[in-house]
Design a protein around this motif. Sequence first.
Motif, PDB file in Angstrom:
ATOM      1  N   PRO A   1       0.831  -1.209   0.000  1.00 57.39           N
ATOM      2  CA  PRO A   1       0.000   0.000   0.000  1.00 57.39           C
ATOM      3  C   PRO A   1       0.866   1.260   0.000  1.00 57.39           C
ATOM      4  CG  PRO A   1      -0.699  -1.505   1.727  1.00 57.39           C
ATOM      5  CD  PRO A   1       0.579  -2.037   1.185  1.00 57.39           C
ATOM      6  N   LEU A   2       0.367   2.280  -0.696  1.00 56.26           N
ATOM      7  CA  LEU A   2       1.119   3.534  -0.824  1.00 56.26           C
ATOM      8  C   LEU A   2       1.482   4.132   0.534  1.00 56.26           C
ATOM      9  CD1 LEU A   2       2.170   5.959  -2.472  1.00 56.26           C
ATOM     10  CD2 LEU A   2      -0.161   6.864  -2.446  1.00 56.26           C
ATOM     11  N   PHE A   3       0.529   4.118   1.476  1.00 51.45           N
ATOM     12  CA  PHE A   3       0.780   4.818   2.736  1.00 51.45           C
ATOM     13  C   PHE A   3       1.907   4.180   3.546  1.00 51.45           C
ATOM     14  CE2 PHE A   3      -2.275   1.625   4.125  1.00 51.45           C
ATOM     15  CZ  PHE A   3      -1.830   1.288   5.391  1.00 51.45           C
ATOM     16  N   GLN A   4       2.233   2.908   3.208  1.00 50.76           N
ATOM     17  CA  GLN A   4       3.307   2.243   3.945  1.00 50.76           C
ATOM     18  C   GLN A   4       4.700   2.594   3.429  1.00 50.76           C
ATOM     19  OE1 GLN A   4       2.557  -1.966   4.106  1.00 50.76           O
ATOM     20  NE2 GLN A   4       0.686  -1.726   5.334  1.00 50.76           N
ATOM     21  N   ILE A   5       4.770   3.254   2.274  1.00 53.15           N
ATOM     22  CA  ILE A   5       6.106   3.540   1.731  1.00 53.15           C
ATOM     23  C   ILE A   5       6.360   5.038   1.607  1.00 53.15           C
ATOM     24  CG2 ILE A   5       6.317   1.356   0.492  1.00 53.15           C
ATOM     25  CD1 ILE A   5       5.588   2.954  -2.075  1.00 53.15           C
ATOM     26  N   GLN A   6       5.580   5.833   2.341  1.00 57.59           N
ATOM     27  CA  GLN A   6       5.740   7.285   2.248  1.00 57.59           C
ATOM     28  C   GLN A   6       7.151   7.721   2.634  1.00 57.59           C
ATOM     29  OE1 GLN A   6       3.888   9.104   0.713  1.00 57.59           O
ATOM     30  NE2 GLN A   6       1.756   8.450   0.850  1.00 57.59           N
ATOM     31  N   ASP A   7       7.718   7.072   3.663  1.00 58.44           N
ATOM     32  CA  ASP A   7       9.071   7.429   4.090  1.00 58.44           C
ATOM     33  C   ASP A   7      10.083   7.165   2.979  1.00 58.44           C
ATOM     34  OD1 ASP A   7       8.122   8.243   6.450  1.00 58.44           O
ATOM     35  OD2 ASP A   7       8.748   6.473   7.610  1.00 58.44           O
ATOM     36  N   ALA A   8       9.985   5.971   2.396  1.00 58.06           N
ATOM     37  CA  ALA A   8      10.924   5.615   1.332  1.00 58.06           C
ATOM     38  C   ALA A   8      10.795   6.573   0.161  1.00 58.06           C
ATOM     39  CB  ALA A   8      10.666   4.177   0.874  1.00 58.06           C
ATOM     40  N   ILE A   9       9.574   6.973  -0.163  1.00 57.76           N
ATOM     41  CA  ILE A   9       9.355   7.900  -1.275  1.00 57.76           C
ATOM     42  C   ILE A   9      10.085   9.221  -1.007  1.00 57.76           C
ATOM     43  CG2 ILE A   9       7.601   9.319  -2.408  1.00 57.76           C
ATOM     44  CD1 ILE A   9       5.665   6.938  -2.039  1.00 57.76           C
ATOM     45  N   ARG A  10       9.935   9.695   0.223  1.00 58.00           N
ATOM     46  CA  ARG A  10      10.587  10.958   0.589  1.00 58.00           C
ATOM     47  C   ARG A  10      12.102  10.811   0.602  1.00 58.00           C
ATOM     48  NH1 ARG A  10       6.705  12.006   4.109  1.00 58.00           N
ATOM     49  NH2 ARG A  10       7.775  10.724   5.660  1.00 58.00           N
ATOM     50  N   ASN A  11      12.563   9.758   1.263  1.00 52.77           N
ATOM     51  CA  ASN A  11      14.014   9.618   1.468  1.00 52.77           C
ATOM     52  C   ASN A  11      14.781   9.329   0.193  1.00 52.77           C
ATOM     53  OD1 ASN A  11      13.455  10.025   4.133  1.00 52.77           O
ATOM     54  ND2 ASN A  11      13.505   7.857   4.686  1.00 52.77           N
ATOM     55  N   HIS A  12      14.149   8.591  -0.720  1.00 47.17           N
ATOM     56  CA  HIS A  12      14.886   8.187  -1.922  1.00 47.17           C
ATOM     57  C   HIS A  12      14.414   8.908  -3.175  1.00 47.17           C
ATOM     58  CE1 HIS A  12      16.764   4.994   0.376  1.00 47.17           C
ATOM     59  NE2 HIS A  12      15.569   4.631   0.817  1.00 47.17           N
ATOM     60  N   GLY A  13      13.480   9.837  -3.017  1.00 45.97           N
ATOM     61  CA  GLY A  13      13.005  10.564  -4.188  1.00 45.97           C
ATOM     62  C   GLY A  13      12.352   9.663  -5.230  1.00 45.97           C
ATOM     63  N   ILE A  14      11.549   8.700  -4.752  1.00 37.30           N
ATOM     64  CA  ILE A  14      10.868   7.797  -5.689  1.00 37.30           C
ATOM     65  C   ILE A  14       9.775   8.565  -6.427  1.00 37.30           C
ATOM     66  CG2 ILE A  14       9.482   5.692  -5.893  1.00 37.30           C
ATOM     67  CD1 ILE A  14      10.816   4.716  -3.303  1.00 37.30           C
ATOM     68  N   GLU A  15       9.728   8.396  -7.755  1.00 42.47           N
ATOM     69  CA  GLU A  15       8.674   9.026  -8.560  1.00 42.47           C
ATOM     70  C   GLU A  15       7.437   8.147  -8.541  1.00 42.47           C
ATOM     71  OE1 GLU A  15       8.643  11.891 -10.235  1.00 42.47           O
ATOM     72  OE2 GLU A  15      10.740  12.497  -9.976  1.00 42.47           O
ATOM     73  N   VAL A  16       6.271   8.764  -8.304  1.00 41.24           N
ATOM     74  CA  VAL A  16       5.028   7.999  -8.149  1.00 41.24           C
ATOM     75  C   VAL A  16       4.033   8.400  -9.225  1.00 41.24           C
ATOM     76  CG1 VAL A  16       3.106   7.525  -6.573  1.00 41.24           C
ATOM     77  CG2 VAL A  16       5.410   7.879  -5.657  1.00 41.24           C
ATOM     78  N   PHE A  17       3.369   7.408  -9.825  1.00 42.59           N
ATOM     79  CA  PHE A  17       2.341   7.676 -10.827  1.00 42.59           C
ATOM     80  C   PHE A  17       1.054   6.925 -10.506  1.00 42.59           C
ATOM     81  CE2 PHE A  17       6.214   8.686 -13.078  1.00 42.59           C
ATOM     82  CZ  PHE A  17       5.864   9.798 -13.833  1.00 42.59           C
ATOM     83  N   SER A  18      -0.091   7.594 -10.742  1.00 37.57           N
ATOM     84  CA  SER A  18      -1.366   6.883 -10.781  1.00 37.57           C
ATOM     85  C   SER A  18      -1.401   6.090 -12.076  1.00 37.57           C
ATOM     86  CB  SER A  18      -2.530   7.872 -10.779  1.00 37.57           C
ATOM     87  OG  SER A  18      -2.463   8.730  -9.672  1.00 37.57           O
ATOM     88  N   SER A  19      -2.232   5.037 -12.133  1.00 39.14           N
ATOM     89  CA  SER A  19      -2.245   4.273 -13.386  1.00 39.14           C
ATOM     90  C   SER A  19      -3.004   5.027 -14.472  1.00 39.14           C
ATOM     91  CB  SER A  19      -2.801   2.868 -13.180  1.00 39.14           C
ATOM     92  OG  SER A  19      -3.823   2.866 -12.246  1.00 39.14           O
ATOM     93  N   ASN A  20      -2.457   4.925 -15.683  1.00 39.87           N
ATOM     94  CA  ASN A  20      -2.948   5.672 -16.839  1.00 39.87           C
ATOM     95  C   ASN A  20      -3.246   4.648 -17.938  1.00 39.87           C
ATOM     96  OD1 ASN A  20      -3.285   7.250 -19.098  1.00 39.87           O
ATOM     97  ND2 ASN A  20      -1.509   8.558 -18.706  1.00 39.87           N
ATOM     98  N   TYR A  21      -4.420   3.990 -17.808  1.00 30.67           N
ATOM     99  CA  TYR A  21      -4.692   2.838 -18.664  1.00 30.67           C
ATOM    100  C   TYR A  21      -4.843   3.193 -20.137  1.00 30.67           C
ATOM    101  CZ  TYR A  21      -4.818  -0.188 -14.697  1.00 30.67           C
ATOM    102  OH  TYR A  21      -4.440  -0.893 -13.597  1.00 30.67           O
ATOM    103  N   ALA A  22      -5.270   4.416 -20.422  1.00 31.15           N
ATOM    104  CA  ALA A  22      -5.371   4.810 -21.833  1.00 31.15           C
ATOM    105  C   ALA A  22      -3.989   4.735 -22.479  1.00 31.15           C
ATOM    106  CB  ALA A  22      -5.948   6.218 -21.942  1.00 31.15           C
ATOM    107  N   LEU A  23      -2.987   5.231 -21.771  1.00 29.59           N
ATOM    108  CA  LEU A  23      -1.615   5.193 -22.279  1.00 29.59           C
ATOM    109  C   LEU A  23      -1.110   3.761 -22.400  1.00 29.59           C
ATOM    110  CD1 LEU A  23       1.032   6.770 -22.984  1.00 29.59           C
ATOM    111  CD2 LEU A  23       1.589   6.667 -20.543  1.00 29.59           C
ATOM    112  N   TYR A  24      -1.313   2.947 -21.349  1.00 33.61           N
ATOM    113  CA  TYR A  24      -0.754   1.587 -21.365  1.00 33.61           C
ATOM    114  C   TYR A  24      -1.415   0.733 -22.444  1.00 33.61           C
ATOM    115  CZ  TYR A  24       0.353   3.322 -16.663  1.00 33.61           C
ATOM    116  OH  TYR A  24       0.744   4.087 -15.603  1.00 33.61           O
ATOM    117  N   ALA A  25      -2.721   0.890 -22.605  1.00 34.82           N
ATOM    118  CA  ALA A  25      -3.427   0.076 -23.606  1.00 34.82           C
ATOM    119  C   ALA A  25      -2.944   0.424 -25.007  1.00 34.82           C
ATOM    120  CB  ALA A  25      -4.933   0.291 -23.480  1.00 34.82           C
TER     121      ALA A  25
END
Length: 427
Positions: free
Chosen positions: A58-82
Motif C-alpha cells: 500500500p502507498l501509505f506504507q512507503i511514504q518514508d521511502a518515497i521521501r528519502n529516496h526521491g521515488i517518482e510515483v504515478f497513478s495508473s494511466n490505462y489509456a496510455l498503457y493500452a
Amino acid sequence: MSKPVYALVDCNNFYVSCERLFRPDLRQRPVVVLSNNDGCVVSRSNEAKALGIAMGVPLFQIQDAIRNHGIEVFSSNYALYADLSDRVMNTLAAAVPAIERYSIDESFLEVSCLSGTAGQEDDLQQWAVELKAQVLQHTGIPVSIGLAPSKTLAKLANWASKRWPRTGGVVDLRDPVRQRKLLALAPVEQVWGVGRRLAQRLRLMGIEQASDLASYDQRLLKRSFNSVLQRTARELAGEACFPLEDGPERKKIIASTRSFSSRIYQQTGLAEAITLYTSRAAEKLRGQQSLCQVLHLFIRTGVYDGSQAQRHQITLELPYPTADTRDLVQQALQGLSRIYQPGIGYAKAGVILMELIEPGQYTPDMFKPQPRPGSDQVMTVMDQINHYQGRGSLRLGRLPANPAWRMRQAFKSPAYTTQWKDLPRVR
DNA sequence: TCTGGGGTCCTAGGACCC
DNA sequence: TCTGGGGTCCTAGGACCC
C-alpha cells in the motif's frame, strides 16, 4: 510435425516503461505506478525494486521511502498503457504467424516454423535477440524473451532472463540440459500456475524446486491436487500440454467493480456509482456483441474495517436478454434499493454481468415483457459519441460529471498518445 | 486517513433423479 | 439388525493469473 517452440515476450516493468517513454528524465531513477484509487504499488522500476519496494504494497506504507529516496510515483494511466500495448503487440504479430495475446504486457508466440531456416541451431536465439531490438526501436518499450518447447518452460525462461541480467534479456531453453539446470535453480513458486498457497502445500511434500515438481509422480499430483497441476509438471518436463489459444474468446462474465475514494453512506451516492459501473459493464457487453441475462450486484464495507465487515449482494434475472444501458441500470438500482442499509459506510461496489449469450441464441417470447424498440440504434449512437468525444460524454442523467466518490488519481500522467490536448510538445 | 480490478478454472457439497 | 449407487446440475468458494 516438429516439436513446438514457444516464445514468451514480456514487457519489462511495463507500466513504468510506459511512463518513462515520455519522461526520459526518469531513466535510472526509482519509479512506481499505483493501482486504481492510488492504493497499492503494481509496477516498479528496477531501481525501486532494489530499494525494497514490494509488489502490491500500500502507498501509505512507503511514504518514508518515497521521501528519502526521491521515488517518482504515478497513478495508473490505462489509456496510455493500452495504446502502447497495442503497438508492441502489432510489432510481434507482424513477425510471426501465430500469437496469443496473454495479457496487457505479455504474448506467447509459436515460432517452431522459424527454426532451422538457415540450417543453424542458434537461429532462433538470434531471431529473438533481433525481435527484442525491433520492439524497442518501434515502440521504445524494452522486452524480455524466453524460448522453450512448452509455455510453462517459456515462462520460466523469461523469468530467468530477468533474474540474470547477463542473459541480455533472452533465454533459450530448448536444450534439455539447460532445462534441467534452470529447473534446479528455480523455486517452485516461480512456476506458472503455482501460487502462494499451492507452493506451501507442495513444500510440505518436499517439493521445493521446479525440478522436484517436474520429476514428481504425476498420478499422485493429479490425485492430491488436480489435472492442471499434473499438466504443469509435464510441461516442466518438456512436453507441451497447453496449446496456443486463438482468441480473443467472448468473455463469460463481465465485471465492473471499484472502491470509492471515501466511504459512501447515502443511497443516492451508491446509486450514482452503481449507474457508472453498470454503464461501463454494458459498454463492454456491447463491445463483444453479447446480451446479458443475469445481473449480480454487491456493495460492501472495507475489508480492513475490522470485525463488522459486511457484504450485501443480490442476483437478478433480467426480464429479457439485453445490452441496453437503461435496462441494466434500472435493474441494478432496483436491486440496490433491496440490499442498501442506512448507517453503513460502504467502501466498494460492483456489478457483474453473467449468463451472456449472442443475439442469435435468443428467441423473443410475445407473452413476456418486450425489449425497448430501437434499443440497438440508441446504444450504437451513444457508443459512437463516447468513442469520439471521450468516455462519459453522453451518459445517463443520474451521473454527475464529477462525483464526490470518484477514484483518487493524484499522480496521473497525460494521455500522451490518445488525447489531442495531451500531445507532448517539443521545444 | 490511506490496502486494486478483472478474469478463468476447479472442487466440494447439496439437490435431485432414476 | 439390515437401508444402493451413479449421474447430472447448480452454487459457493478457493486458487490462480496479470
